[in-house]
Design an enzyme around this catalytic site. Structure first.
Site, short mmCIF file in Angstrom:
data_model
loop_
_atom_site.label_atom_id
_atom_site.label_comp_id
_atom_site.label_asym_id
_atom_site.label_seq_id
_atom_site.Cartn_x
_atom_site.Cartn_y
_atom_site.Cartn_z
N THR A 196 -55.83 -24.08 -43.52
CA THR A 196 -54.62 -23.07 -43.51
C THR A 196 -54.06 -22.74 -44.96
O THR A 196 -54.25 -23.84 -45.55
CB THR A 196 -53.58 -23.66 -42.53
OG1 THR A 196 -53.99 -23.55 -41.48
CG2 THR A 196 -52.51 -22.55 -42.74
N VAL A 225 -52.15 -19.29 -30.23
CA VAL A 225 -51.66 -19.09 -31.49
C VAL A 225 -50.75 -20.14 -31.88
O VAL A 225 -50.07 -20.88 -31.26
CB VAL A 225 -50.75 -17.76 -31.28
CG1 VAL A 225 -49.71 -17.46 -32.64
CG2 VAL A 225 -51.44 -16.61 -30.57
N THR A 247 -48.41 -26.28 -43.07
CA THR A 247 -49.57 -26.33 -42.51
C THR A 247 -49.61 -27.78 -41.53
O THR A 247 -48.92 -28.57 -42.34
CB THR A 247 -50.68 -26.62 -43.68
OG1 THR A 247 -52.05 -27.01 -43.20
CG2 THR A 247 -50.22 -27.35 -44.95
N GLY A 248 -50.51 -27.66 -40.74
CA GLY A 248 -50.35 -29.00 -39.96
C GLY A 248 -50.60 -28.61 -38.51
O GLY A 248 -51.28 -27.65 -38.01
N THR A 249 -50.35 -29.51 -37.59
CA THR A 249 -50.71 -29.42 -36.25
C THR A 249 -49.46 -28.41 -35.60
O THR A 249 -48.49 -28.77 -35.18
CB THR A 249 -50.08 -30.97 -35.67
OG1 THR A 249 -48.87 -31.42 -36.04
CG2 THR A 249 -51.15 -31.92 -35.98
N1 ASP Z 1 -50.87 -24.95 -38.57
C1 ASP Z 1 -52.42 -24.21 -38.37
C2 ASP Z 1 -52.25 -24.06 -36.91
O1 ASP Z 1 -51.84 -24.90 -35.82
C3 ASP Z 1 -53.58 -25.34 -38.76
C4 ASP Z 1 -53.48 -26.05 -40.16
O2 ASP Z 1 -52.66 -25.70 -40.69
O3 ASP Z 1 -54.43 -26.85 -40.43
O4 ASP Z 1 -52.95 -22.98 -36.56
#
Ligand code: ASP
Length: 339
Positions: A196, A225, A247-249
């Protein structure tokens, strides 16, 4: 009489741009020098694009769009061109943007034909009465607005396709930064930790903006989403507190309203920005998530926090020196003057 340079500097309103290219398991020594260099180059180009706008007196919103569009057009990040596949074998992109002066916001989710989803998010913010459009409605709106439309095959890359086949074979959803993915061989069919993208900016007028763009997770269910297009989860900006991109889970960032949580602590509790970001990440960790946040306030103070091993990130301010980091410890891996 010429002013001493430190006084001249103090009279200049601060401008600043921070970017991230995703948080994950990047560890020093695991990335080849070539991969470090490739990421550093795109991050530096992204900073340069946004900085040129801020330096010329442009808006933080335009700087965020320019910085993110560079990363969306790169194969190295999971957004735009380099995005990952859903289980159904399609690319579905999410993006959002927010203006800290007006708290206007725009977002698109699960779009399939827009080359730069961040531009579509901005069009929703400025050209519609809505905050979020999804799927076909968003794709149609973007076309009507004259944005660049591409065939979905534009987003199809062989290494992402192989990544999906592997995820399906293993019956799991791959976060782009999962710790077991291969960092160095994007064309080999092995997985790669990339992610991301996001940006936060402060312009000459003292206005903040934030934006985020992603392809989500490999093998995600179609229609899923994440936090990136959700205002208050993946993106938030308010001149009274901070601009944030996450960014993350994603599911955990939504459940903890991570970006708004960070901004609310700063505005209501006067929590220092790094502490506010750590508190938000702590709440995410407590429910099994991880990731990172980039945070910038209206004075130009900033922090880039993550509870993963690394986060692709960069920063630039009035001096035009681009600062790029990849690993934990906030160490600078490279500095380039853009002047
Ligand atoms: N946060 C993003 C999502 O859940 C993924 C990521 O940041 O790697 O779509």
């Amino acid at each position: 009489m010429t002013l001493p340079s430190n006084l001249a500097q103090a009279d200049t309103p601060p401008i600043r741009l921070l970017i991230h290219g995703g948080a994950g398991g990047m560890e020093r020594g695991k990335l080849t020098a070539e991969r470090e260099q490739a990421h550093t180059q795109v991050l530096t180009q992204s900073l340069a694009a946004g900085y040129a706008i801020l330096k010329a007196g442009g808006s933080s919103t335009d700087a965020v769009i320019a910085a993110i569009a560079v990363m969306e057009d790169s194969l190295l990040f999971n957004a735009g061109k380099g995005a990952v596949f859903t289980h159904a074998g399609r690319i579905e992109l999410d993006a959002s943007i927010m203006d800290g002066a007006t708290r206007m916001a725009g977002a698109v989710a699960a779009v399939t034909t827009i080359r730069n989803p961040i531009r579509a998010a901005h069009a929703v913010m400025t050209q519609s009465a809505h905050v979020m459009l999804i799927g076909e409605g968003a794709d149609t709106f973007a076309a009507e607005q004259g944005l660049e439309i591409v065939d979905p095959s534009y987003f199809h890359t062989e290494f992402r396709w192989k990544q999906l086949q592997k995820a399906i074979a293993e019956d799991r959803m791959l976060r782009d930064h999962d710790a077991d993915v291969d960092l160095n061989t994007p064309q080999s069919g092995k997985d790669e930790k990339r992610g991301t993208v996001g940006a936060v900016a402060l312009d000459h007028h003292g206005n903040l903006a934030a934006g985020t763009s992603t392809g989500g997770f490999t093998n995600k269910r179609f229609g899923r989403v994440g936090d990136s297009p959700i205002i208050g989860a993946g993106t938030y900006a308010d001149n009274r507190s901070v601009a944030v991109s996450a960014t993350g889970t994603g599911e955990m960032f939504i459940r903890t309203a991570a970006a708004f949580n960070t901004a609310a602590q700063v505005r209501l509790l006067r929590t220092p920005i790094a502490e506010a970001a750590d508190n938000a990440l702590g709440e995410i960790a407590a429910i099994g998530g991880d990731g990172g946040l980039i945070v910038l306030d209206a004075k130009g103070q900033y922090t880039m926090r993550f509870n993963t091993k690394g986060m692709y990130r960069g920063a630039i301010g009035n001096d035009g020196i681009a600062w790029i980091g990849i690993y934990a410890g906030n160490e600078i891996s490279q500095e380039n003057s853009l002047k």
